[in-house]
Structures are given as structure tokens and as C-alpha cells.
Design a protein around this motif. Structure first.
Motif, PDB file in Angstrom:
ATOM      1  N   VAL A 148     -29.229 -22.515 -52.799  1.00  0.00           N
ATOM      2  CA  VAL A 148     -30.031 -21.991 -53.901  1.00  0.00           C
ATOM      3  C   VAL A 148     -29.133 -21.810 -55.120  1.00  0.00           C
ATOM      4  O   VAL A 148     -28.063 -21.197 -55.018  1.00  0.00           O
ATOM      5  CB  VAL A 148     -30.676 -20.639 -53.527  1.00  0.00           C
ATOM      6  CG1 VAL A 148     -31.403 -20.026 -54.724  1.00  0.00           C
ATOM      7  CG2 VAL A 148     -31.611 -20.807 -52.349  1.00  0.00           C
ATOM      8  N   VAL A 149     -29.569 -22.364 -56.260  1.00  0.00           N
ATOM      9  CA  VAL A 149     -28.876 -22.146 -57.532  1.00  0.00           C
ATOM     10  C   VAL A 149     -29.799 -21.294 -58.395  1.00  0.00           C
ATOM     11  O   VAL A 149     -30.883 -21.741 -58.788  1.00  0.00           O
ATOM     12  CB  VAL A 149     -28.535 -23.480 -58.238  1.00  0.00           C
ATOM     13  CG1 VAL A 149     -27.854 -23.202 -59.575  1.00  0.00           C
ATOM     14  CG2 VAL A 149     -27.655 -24.346 -57.356  1.00  0.00           C
ATOM     15  N   ASN A 150     -29.371 -20.061 -58.632  1.00  0.00           N
ATOM     16  CA  ASN A 150     -30.158 -19.134 -59.433  1.00  0.00           C
ATOM     17  C   ASN A 150     -29.963 -19.406 -60.917  1.00  0.00           C
ATOM     18  O   ASN A 150     -28.903 -19.887 -61.326  1.00  0.00           O
ATOM     19  CB  ASN A 150     -29.744 -17.689 -59.123  1.00  0.00           C
ATOM     20  CG  ASN A 150     -30.051 -17.316 -57.692  1.00  0.00           C
ATOM     21  OD1 ASN A 150     -31.160 -17.495 -57.231  1.00  0.00           O
ATOM     22  ND2 ASN A 150     -29.060 -16.813 -56.971  1.00  0.00           N
ATOM     23  N   PRO A 151     -30.978 -19.080 -61.729  1.00  0.00           N
ATOM     24  CA  PRO A 151     -30.808 -19.244 -63.178  1.00  0.00           C
ATOM     25  C   PRO A 151     -29.742 -18.280 -63.688  1.00  0.00           C
ATOM     26  O   PRO A 151     -29.376 -17.319 -63.015  1.00  0.00           O
ATOM     27  CB  PRO A 151     -32.186 -18.902 -63.752  1.00  0.00           C
ATOM     28  CG  PRO A 151     -32.928 -18.223 -62.673  1.00  0.00           C
ATOM     29  CD  PRO A 151     -32.285 -18.574 -61.366  1.00  0.00           C
ATOM     30  N   GLU A 152     -29.266 -18.546 -64.898  1.00  0.00           N
ATOM     31  CA  GLU A 152     -28.278 -17.658 -65.504  1.00  0.00           C
ATOM     32  C   GLU A 152     -28.827 -16.244 -65.572  1.00  0.00           C
ATOM     33  O   GLU A 152     -30.030 -16.042 -65.714  1.00  0.00           O
ATOM     34  CB  GLU A 152     -27.937 -18.121 -66.925  1.00  0.00           C
ATOM     35  CG  GLU A 152     -27.154 -19.408 -66.960  1.00  0.00           C
ATOM     36  CD  GLU A 152     -26.750 -19.774 -68.360  1.00  0.00           C
ATOM     37  OE1 GLU A 152     -25.814 -19.141 -68.888  1.00  0.00           O
ATOM     38  OE2 GLU A 152     -27.364 -20.690 -68.913  1.00  0.00           O
ATOM     39  N   GLY A 153     -27.929 -15.268 -65.467  1.00  0.00           N
ATOM     40  CA  GLY A 153     -28.336 -13.868 -65.533  1.00  0.00           C
ATOM     41  C   GLY A 153     -28.981 -13.523 -66.855  1.00  0.00           C
ATOM     42  O   GLY A 153     -28.661 -14.092 -67.900  1.00  0.00           O
ATOM     43  N   ASP A 154     -29.908 -12.596 -66.813  1.00  0.00           N
ATOM     44  CA  ASP A 154     -30.555 -12.090 -68.017  1.00  0.00           C
ATOM     45  C   ASP A 154     -29.644 -11.017 -68.588  1.00  0.00           C
ATOM     46  O   ASP A 154     -29.505  -9.944 -68.011  1.00  0.00           O
ATOM     47  CB  ASP A 154     -31.932 -11.513 -67.667  1.00  0.00           C
ATOM     48  CG  ASP A 154     -32.624 -10.896 -68.860  1.00  0.00           C
ATOM     49  OD1 ASP A 154     -32.114 -11.034 -69.988  1.00  0.00           O
ATOM     50  OD2 ASP A 154     -33.675 -10.265 -68.653  1.00  0.00           O
ATOM     51  N   CYS A 155     -29.027 -11.294 -69.698  1.00  0.00           N
ATOM     52  CA  CYS A 155     -28.053 -10.359 -70.255  1.00  0.00           C
ATOM     53  C   CYS A 155     -28.656  -9.411 -71.284  1.00  0.00           C
ATOM     54  O   CYS A 155     -27.928  -8.735 -72.012  1.00  0.00           O
ATOM     55  CB  CYS A 155     -26.864 -11.121 -70.838  1.00  0.00           C
ATOM     56  SG  CYS A 155     -25.833 -11.834 -69.532  1.00  0.00           S
ATOM     57  N   ALA A 156     -29.976  -9.338 -71.344  1.00  0.00           N
ATOM     58  CA  ALA A 156     -30.596  -8.294 -72.157  1.00  0.00           C
ATOM     59  C   ALA A 156     -30.251  -6.958 -71.511  1.00  0.00           C
ATOM     60  O   ALA A 156     -29.973  -6.886 -70.326  1.00  0.00           O
ATOM     61  CB  ALA A 156     -32.101  -8.494 -72.196  1.00  0.00           C
TER      62      ALA A 156
END
Length: 136
Positions: free
Chosen positions: A95-103
Motif C-alpha cells: 500500500v502506498v498512502n498519499p502524502e500527509g495532510d500538512c494542514a
């Protein structure tokens, strides 16, 4: 001549998830058979799609590494060949997760510190694999 091949096992049994734009490195190992081992992605079979995630490679010594470029799940089969030509296989689903949400959010939203002197507390919540700097 028929060769009697031992069972060759590949570890680990499962792979840790990867994240887009984050370096990934996982060493695969083999047991059974005769060293040295050569690792590869099985191609030309109907086992699975047999495609590594975009941005990752598998070295002949078993290092799965790189920086994934697309989120999703990749199914592939690793084949290991020992010094006598005996083989072992393991199928993985990575599994390749999307980039982290840095908000981020800060609480409380009203000033947490007295106007002069004293102390206060602020909580900052952000996504996985994000960083921030506090100054003041």
C-alpha cells in the motif's frame, strides 16, 4: 537429471506501507537453499500484475527501495533464486498512502498566554509525516 530443491522462504511476510514522496527502504531476506541468493520481480506469469509501485526498485540482493510517486496498492511476486538454481516465491501487496495532510489546527483559538509573564498551553495537531517550527 532431476534436482531436489529445498523450500526457500522469503521474509518478511508482509511489507510496511509506503507514502508518496517519502523514501522507502525494506530489506527482503531468504532462508533455505544455498547462498548467494538473487532477488527479482517475477514477470511473464499469470500470478499477479507483478508491478512495483512507481518509483520503487528491487535490487538483486533484496533491497526494495526508492521514493513512491503514486498512491495506490501494488500486487507483485518476488522470486528468489539460490546458487543451485532453486527458487522460492512470495506475493506481496504494498500500500502506498498519499502524502500527509500538512494542514494544522491550533487550540485554543483565543490567546492561551497572559499578556505579560506566566505560562500557557497550546496544542498543534497536524497530519502524519509533517513538521512545524515554534518560535516566539
Amino acid at each position: 537429471i532431476t534436482q531436489n530443491c529445498p523450500t526457500i522462504a522469503i521474509a518478511p511476510a508482509t511489507l510496511p506501507d509506503a507514502t508518496v514522496s517519502q523514501a522507502y527502504s525494506q530489506m527482503l531476506t531468504a532462508t533455505g537453499g544455498t547462498t548467494p541468493y538473487q532477488f527479482a520481480i517475477e514477470v511473464g506469469t499469470t500470478r499477479l500484475a507483478n508491478s512495483l509501485p512507481s518509483g520503487l526498485t528491487l535490487s538483486s540482493d533484496g533491497l526494495l527501495s526508492g521514493t513512491p510517486t503514486q498512491a495506490g496498492t501494488a500486487d507483485f511476486t518476488v522470486v528468489v533464486t539460490d546458487a543451485n538454481g532453486c527458487t522460492g516465491f512470495r506475493t506481496y501487496s504494498l500500500v502506498v498512502n498519499p502524502e500527509g495532510d500538512c494542514a494544522f489546527t491550533v487550540s485554543p483559538t483565543s490567546p492561551a498566554f497572559p499578556s505579560s509573564g506566566g505560562t500557557g498551553r497550546v496544542t498543534v495537531t497536524t497530519g502524519l509525516n509533517c513538521s512545524f517550527t515554534v518560535s516566539g
